[in-house]
Design a protein around this motif. Structure first.
Motif, PDB file in Angstrom:
ATOM      1  N   TYR A  33      -1.503 -14.157 -12.573  1.00 28.81           N
ATOM      2  CA  TYR A  33      -0.663 -15.151 -13.227  1.00 28.81           C
ATOM      3  C   TYR A  33      -0.140 -16.219 -12.277  1.00 28.81           C
ATOM      4  CZ  TYR A  33      -0.543 -12.493 -17.586  1.00 28.81           C
ATOM      5  OH  TYR A  33      -0.893 -11.860 -18.763  1.00 28.81           O
ATOM      6  N   CYS A  34       0.262 -15.803 -11.054  1.00 33.93           N
ATOM      7  CA  CYS A  34       0.862 -16.755 -10.117  1.00 33.93           C
ATOM      8  C   CYS A  34      -0.133 -17.295  -9.094  1.00 33.93           C
ATOM      9  CB  CYS A  34       2.046 -16.107  -9.405  1.00 33.93           C
ATOM     10  SG  CYS A  34       3.187 -17.261  -8.640  1.00 33.93           S
ATOM     11  N   GLY A  35      -1.285 -16.658  -8.972  1.00 32.37           N
ATOM     12  CA  GLY A  35      -2.317 -17.154  -8.073  1.00 32.37           C
ATOM     13  C   GLY A  35      -2.143 -16.785  -6.619  1.00 32.37           C
ATOM     14  N   ILE A  36      -1.294 -15.792  -6.330  1.00 32.26           N
ATOM     15  CA  ILE A  36      -1.081 -15.342  -4.949  1.00 32.26           C
ATOM     16  C   ILE A  36      -1.901 -14.075  -4.730  1.00 32.26           C
ATOM     17  CG2 ILE A  36       0.619 -14.593  -3.241  1.00 32.26           C
ATOM     18  CD1 ILE A  36       2.766 -16.000  -4.924  1.00 32.26           C
ATOM     19  N   LEU A  37      -3.001 -14.172  -4.021  1.00 39.61           N
ATOM     20  CA  LEU A  37      -3.818 -12.991  -3.728  1.00 39.61           C
ATOM     21  C   LEU A  37      -3.176 -12.235  -2.576  1.00 39.61           C
ATOM     22  CD1 LEU A  37      -6.190 -11.146  -4.047  1.00 39.61           C
ATOM     23  CD2 LEU A  37      -7.607 -12.767  -2.754  1.00 39.61           C
ATOM     24  N   SER A  38      -2.290 -11.328  -2.927  1.00 41.88           N
ATOM     25  CA  SER A  38      -1.594 -10.521  -1.916  1.00 41.88           C
ATOM     26  C   SER A  38      -2.432  -9.302  -1.566  1.00 41.88           C
ATOM     27  CB  SER A  38      -0.231 -10.082  -2.447  1.00 41.88           C
ATOM     28  OG  SER A  38       0.365  -9.129  -1.587  1.00 41.88           O
ATOM     29  N   LEU A  39      -2.693  -9.134  -0.285  1.00 37.19           N
ATOM     30  CA  LEU A  39      -3.387  -7.943   0.202  1.00 37.19           C
ATOM     31  C   LEU A  39      -2.406  -7.038   0.933  1.00 37.19           C
ATOM     32  CD1 LEU A  39      -6.719  -9.549   1.452  1.00 37.19           C
ATOM     33  CD2 LEU A  39      -6.228  -8.460  -0.744  1.00 37.19           C
ATOM     34  N   GLY A  40      -1.171  -7.047   0.453  1.00 41.34           N
ATOM     35  CA  GLY A  40      -0.138  -6.243   1.096  1.00 41.34           C
ATOM     36  C   GLY A  40       0.739  -5.469   0.139  1.00 41.34           C
ATOM     37  N   HIS A  41       0.426  -5.504  -1.155  1.00 39.77           N
ATOM     38  CA  HIS A  41       1.325  -4.854  -2.105  1.00 39.77           C
ATOM     39  C   HIS A  41       1.280  -3.332  -2.037  1.00 39.77           C
ATOM     40  CE1 HIS A  41       2.939  -8.424  -3.822  1.00 39.77           C
ATOM     41  NE2 HIS A  41       3.425  -7.802  -4.879  1.00 39.77           N
ATOM     42  N   PHE A  42       0.192  -2.784  -1.527  1.00 41.09           N
ATOM     43  CA  PHE A  42       0.182  -1.327  -1.391  1.00 41.09           C
ATOM     44  C   PHE A  42       1.089  -0.883  -0.242  1.00 41.09           C
ATOM     45  CE2 PHE A  42      -1.677   2.681  -2.557  1.00 41.09           C
ATOM     46  CZ  PHE A  42      -2.241   2.426  -3.790  1.00 41.09           C
ATOM     47  N   ALA A  43       1.438  -1.808   0.642  1.00 50.09           N
ATOM     48  CA  ALA A  43       2.423  -1.489   1.678  1.00 50.09           C
ATOM     49  C   ALA A  43       3.780  -1.210   1.033  1.00 50.09           C
ATOM     50  CB  ALA A  43       2.527  -2.632   2.680  1.00 50.09           C
ATOM     51  N   PHE A  44       4.164  -2.022   0.044  1.00 53.66           N
ATOM     52  CA  PHE A  44       5.413  -1.795  -0.666  1.00 53.66           C
ATOM     53  C   PHE A  44       5.362  -0.480  -1.440  1.00 53.66           C
ATOM     54  CE2 PHE A  44       4.884  -6.588  -0.852  1.00 53.66           C
ATOM     55  CZ  PHE A  44       5.660  -6.812   0.282  1.00 53.66           C
ATOM     56  N   PHE A  45       4.213  -0.178  -1.985  1.00 54.27           N
ATOM     57  CA  PHE A  45       3.981   1.096  -2.686  1.00 54.27           C
ATOM     58  C   PHE A  45       4.230   2.264  -1.732  1.00 54.27           C
ATOM     59  CE2 PHE A  45       1.086   4.416  -4.328  1.00 54.27           C
ATOM     60  CZ  PHE A  45       1.387   4.407  -5.693  1.00 54.27           C
ATOM     61  N   GLY A  46       3.668   2.168  -0.516  1.00 54.00           N
ATOM     62  CA  GLY A  46       3.846   3.224   0.467  1.00 54.00           C
ATOM     63  C   GLY A  46       5.271   3.336   0.958  1.00 54.00           C
ATOM     64  N   ILE A  47       5.962   2.210   1.108  1.00 54.53           N
ATOM     65  CA  ILE A  47       7.357   2.237   1.547  1.00 54.53           C
ATOM     66  C   ILE A  47       8.215   2.997   0.546  1.00 54.53           C
ATOM     67  CG2 ILE A  47       9.400   0.799   1.911  1.00 54.53           C
ATOM     68  CD1 ILE A  47       7.558  -1.295   3.160  1.00 54.53           C
ATOM     69  N   GLY A  48       7.969   2.755  -0.745  1.00 51.21           N
ATOM     70  CA  GLY A  48       8.692   3.506  -1.763  1.00 51.21           C
ATOM     71  C   GLY A  48       8.423   4.992  -1.669  1.00 51.21           C
ATOM     72  N   GLY A  49       7.179   5.356  -1.372  1.00 53.20           N
ATOM     73  CA  GLY A  49       6.831   6.764  -1.215  1.00 53.20           C
ATOM     74  C   GLY A  49       7.490   7.384  -0.006  1.00 53.20           C
ATOM     75  N   TYR A  50       7.512   6.670   1.105  1.00 51.40           N
ATOM     76  CA  TYR A  50       8.171   7.176   2.307  1.00 51.40           C
ATOM     77  C   TYR A  50       9.671   7.337   2.093  1.00 51.40           C
ATOM     78  CZ  TYR A  50       4.517   7.333   5.882  1.00 51.40           C
ATOM     79  OH  TYR A  50       3.423   7.692   6.641  1.00 51.40           O
ATOM     80  N   ALA A  51      10.283   6.392   1.372  1.00 47.18           N
ATOM     81  CA  ALA A  51      11.731   6.435   1.151  1.00 47.18           C
ATOM     82  C   ALA A  51      12.143   7.690   0.389  1.00 47.18           C
ATOM     83  CB  ALA A  51      12.188   5.181   0.418  1.00 47.18           C
ATOM     84  N   ILE A  52      11.450   7.986  -0.709  1.00 44.75           N
ATOM     85  CA  ILE A  52      11.795   9.189  -1.467  1.00 44.75           C
ATOM     86  C   ILE A  52      11.306  10.441  -0.746  1.00 44.75           C
ATOM     87  CG2 ILE A  52       9.709   9.262  -2.896  1.00 44.75           C
ATOM     88  CD1 ILE A  52      13.354  10.000  -3.973  1.00 44.75           C
ATOM     89  N   GLY A  53      10.207  10.316  -0.015  1.00 52.12           N
ATOM     90  CA  GLY A  53       9.675  11.466   0.716  1.00 52.12           C
ATOM     91  C   GLY A  53      10.603  11.955   1.810  1.00 52.12           C
TER      92      GLY A  53
END
Length: 390
Positions: free
Chosen positions: A65-85
């Protein structure tokens, strides 16, 4: 207002209906309900798939939708996992340590308990002291805040620096990939405070629910994942509709023209980038307790590339397309790499899908790009269009 939004977006109601029926069906057929047609391990797989669908929607909003090809969003996914982990590992280890030390003649002091917990967690990397990253690991509430705040702040700072410099296109993609690579390399170090390559393990054991069967816990996480996906879908459907959605799509199609019309493009891009990062962190926090382990390989750049492939196959620019792409590819990946797909003997060579799955995925991506540029979601558009013509 709600009725107006839903009337203009009937696909939202259809999606919620399908998701609700799917969730109810899995519940009835699970081992917890007594039917047992769906095993506990497969319930976990489905729960993880729903989490991947949630981050795929986030990726679709920021890219499709916004046209930003981010190749870093799985980093945010992992940060959330580390935080709860961190909380899961600390709380579970603390319970084990307290039970062990209470058997001694002299009751342990709080300092002795903390030292023993540190020894159990960090002994694998030759340390016993708690790093500063673990300052709030004893508090579930604070760690849940970290699930939202850390990805959000990282995205906010990174996005502000990138967008204010008007970095766009492939250069922005390279920057996001560099951010992800830097994070992964940091996490691989033993002195990072997160156990290096060992990662955080045993996350499927929820503190306070030691006597609860895994079948019940798995179903609970499955429901939580379904609820998060439903709320995330409604939220993003609202974001991409109306005036805001028009501006976001305008930025994708012609950023310079939108800026010329008087809109502050950087603010819209920063909002979308940060919001999708926060949702990605929440998805990760739900995913890794079901996976049971998280390590630095989970946030490597290749994971974000896979995410872009899922969205492309599903059909970017369509929220339901992102869900379809993530669900189809992740479930097929589990089937092919888990030994479910039969090997194909050719006489001179045997195709083992555990080795050839990525090749098949690559060919599928190329085929969709060439022959079905609108992805799986585009096929639904064709079916609906033919139905209207009749």
């Amino acid at each position: 207002m709600t009725q107006g939004f839903l009337s203009k977006n009937p696909s939202v109601l259809w999606f919620l209906l399908v998701l609700g029926l799917f969730t109810l069906g899995v519940t009835v057929l699970s081992e917890t309900a007594g039917v047992g047609l769906i095993s506990t391990s497969f319930v976990k797989t489905l729960g993880k798939t729903l989490c991947l669908c949630l981050i795929a929607i986030a990726m679709d909003v920021v890219w499709g939708y916004c046209g930003i090809l981010s190749l870093g969003h799985f980093a945010f996914f992992g940060i959330g996992g580390y935080a709860i982990g961190m909380w899961l590992m600390y709380a579970r280890t603390e319970i084990i340590v307290i039970k062990s030390l209470n058997a001694a003649a002299i009751p342990p002091t709080p300092e002795e308990i903390t030292d023993a917990v540190g020894q159990q967690i960090f002994g694998v990397v030759g340390s016993t002291d708690f790093p500063w990253l673990w300052a709030f690991s004893d508090s579930l509430f604070l760690q849940l805040l970290m699930v939202v705040l850390v990805p959000g702040l990282l995205a906010l700072v990174f996005g502000w620096l990138a967008f204010r410099s008007r970095v766009t296109g492939v250069y922005l993609s390279i920057l996001t990939q560099a951010m992800t690579l830097a994070l992964a390399l940091y996490l691989f170090q033993n002195d990072s405070g997160l156990r290096g390559n060992n990662g955080l393990s045993g996350l499927q054991n929820i503190p306070g629910f030691e006597r609860t069967p895994q079948a019940v816990i798995s179903l609970g996480f499955f429901w939580a994942s379904a609820l998060a996906l439903a709320l995330g879908y409604v939220l993003f459907a609202w974001v991409v509709s109306g005036k805001m959605g028009s501006v976001i799509r305008g930025i994708r199609d012609n950023e310079s023209r939108v800026r010329f019309l008087g809109y502050h493009v950087e603010t819209y891009k920063l909002f979308v980038f940060t919001l999708t990062a926060v949702i990605s962190g929440i998805a990760g926090a739900l995913y890794y307790p079901q996976a049971g382990i998280i390590n630095p390989a989970e946030v490597a750049p290749i994971a974000s590339i896979y995410l872009a492939v899922w969205v492309a196959i599903g059909g970017r620019g369509r929220l339901y397309g992102a869900v379809l792409g993530a669900a189809v590819v992740s479930l097929m990946s589990s089937w092919f790499t888990g030994g479910g797909a039969p090997n194909i003997p050719l006489g001179f060579y045997t195709i083992q899908w555990t080795d050839w799955w990525l090749v098949l995925l690559g060919f599928s991506f190329v085929a969709v790009t060439l022959f079905f540029p609108k992805g799986i979601g585009g096929l639904f558009d064709i079916i609906v269009r033919k139905g209207d013509q009749k």
